[in-house]
Write an enzyme that holds these catalytic residues in place. Structure first.
Site, PDB file in Angstrom:
ATOM      1  N   ARG A  86     -16.629  -0.724  -8.462  1.00 35.55           N
ATOM      2  CA  ARG A  86     -15.187  -0.656  -8.701  1.00 35.55           C
ATOM      3  C   ARG A  86     -14.419  -1.392  -7.610  1.00 35.55           C
ATOM      4  NH1 ARG A  86     -12.106   5.114  -9.086  1.00 35.55           N
ATOM      5  NH2 ARG A  86     -13.417   5.512  -7.256  1.00 35.55           N
TER       6      ARG A  86
ATOM      7  N   GLU B  37     -12.938  20.568 -10.597  1.00 34.85           N
ATOM      8  CA  GLU B  37     -11.991  19.486 -10.338  1.00 34.85           C
ATOM      9  C   GLU B  37     -10.883  19.561 -11.381  1.00 34.85           C
ATOM     10  OE1 GLU B  37     -13.496  15.641  -9.195  1.00 34.85           O
ATOM     11  OE2 GLU B  37     -12.104  14.625 -10.562  1.00 34.85           O
TER      12      GLU B  37
ATOM     13  N   ARG C 190      -4.094   9.798  -4.394  1.00 37.96           N
ATOM     14  CA  ARG C 190      -4.141  11.190  -4.844  1.00 37.96           C
ATOM     15  C   ARG C 190      -3.233  11.421  -6.054  1.00 37.96           C
ATOM     16  NH1 ARG C 190      -8.830  12.829  -2.801  1.00 37.96           N
ATOM     17  NH2 ARG C 190      -8.930  12.501  -0.551  1.00 37.96           N
TER      18      ARG C 190
END
Length: 355
Positions: free
Chosen positions: A162, A336, A228
């Site tokens: 990535r 998560e 985030r």
């Protein structure tokens, strides 16, 4: 999840909400299908009128039908399809899905790294071709994410591919990077869904955590490439994208083996991100946990009811959450949570001048 009103440009709805809405809407008011996300161990064809991502994760605590998502656009959409990629775009946004099996790689030491690099190359090529220069959000689903293969953990392989994809496209790999998640699924190719726009987002970090792109080398030679959270403006609508959030403080996992404490720590991190987002937001009211449309990933199916009870204890029984059985990117993490919310942008103040 939420229904569609006359003002938002983009809304994420459950199929139930969409069905109820469509039955009451005339053709001029009806929204346009923009993207369709389904969940389950069996593959799904999805809605042929929408770009479709199927997440190979078992829905928990309810049926897959309840937790399919249909993204709705106020304006008409145009479909584009290339080998391995499907996209819809309107005047402001492009949503796409690129999927590449690792078996497509015929040479190379680490197929997942090369597949991830290829997926992001294709992604950025499409954004450039259709003039949506800003990547807002990415959803990455990776089979067997924490397994070790070819001498390296697969999540670290994905991060390397990535990041190289970003670098090859002359994109920043720190700072103003998109919100994202990366979860482990049980089958399928590498699947990357993405949303892009024509205006930049405002990145949001968590003061309780080291930014993911600054993680130390113990988590891999190439750091994860995401913020985030991020805020995006879409006419008079503001969108908040919160990345996958877990029980991490600084850069270390807390409460290993304690699902209750990990869930509560994750909720503290979500609140910390919301606090930072509210400092940068242009919305007419502050974002709160109950505003989030959440995907809650639980490693062990047996823990789902406990995780749900803790979330509803904190947010309320009407919490907008889809619970999914998926692997988190670290073996010592069991929960998560990611989320999306949207609000109306507050009007600009009227300034009076004397003549």
């Amino acid at each position: 999840m939420s229904g569609f009103s006359s003002s938002p440009q983009l809304v994420v709805s459950s199929l139930k909400a969409v069905s109820a809405l469509d039955s009451n809407a005339n053709s001029e008011q009806a929204p346009h299908n923009f993207a369709h996300i389904t969940f389950g161990l069996q593959s799904s064809e999805g809605d042929i009128q929408s770009v479709h991502q199927h997440v190979h994760a078992k829905p928990l605590l309810s049926t897959a039908q309840d937790h399919a998502e249909l993204w709705l656009s106020k304006s008409p959409v145009v479909a584009v399809q290339t080998p391995g990629m499907r996209c819809n775009y309107n005047d402001d946004l492009l949503f796409g899905v690129v999927e590449i099996p690792e078996s497509d790689i015929v040479a190379g030491l680490r197929p997942l790294e090369l597949v991830a690099q290829s997926a992001y190359r294709q992604l950025f090529e499409v954004l450039e071709k259709y003039n949506y220069p800003y990547l807002w959000r990415a959803w990455n689903y990776i089979p067997n994410i924490t397994d070790v293969a070819d001498g390296l953990e697969r999540y670290q392989q994905f991060n390397a591919g990535r990041q190289q994809g970003f670098a090859n496209a002359a994109r920043s790999v720190t700072g103003n990077v998109p919100a994202a998640c990366a979860l482990g699924v049980h089958a399928g190719p590498l699947s990357v869904a993405f949303l892009a726009g024509r205006s930049p987002t405002v990145p949001v970090e968590n003061p309780r955590q080291v930014s993911a792109y600054n993680y130390p080398k113990q988590y891999g030679l190439r750091s994860p490439t995401f913020s985030r959270a991020s805020l995006a403006n879409l006419h008079q609508q503001e969108l908040l994208f919160i990345s996958g959030t877990a029980s991490i403080v600084g850069h270390q996992t807390l409460h290993t083996g304690d699902v209750r404490s990990q869930t509560l720590e994750t909720l503290r991190n979500l609140q910390a991100v919301l606090n930072q987002a509210n400092l940068r937001s242009q919305a007419d009211s502050n974002y709160q946990l109950q505003d989030l449309n959440m995907r809650v990933y639980v490693r062990h199916e047996k823990d789902a009811a406990l995780v749900q009870s803790l979330i509803e204890e904190r947010i309320g029984s009407n919490a907008l959450a889809a619970y999914l059985n998926a692997d988190i990117c670290r073996n010592d993490l069991d929960v998560e949570i990611e989320g999306i919310a949207w609000k109306t942008i507050k009007p600009a103040p009227v300034i009076f001048t004397s003549s």
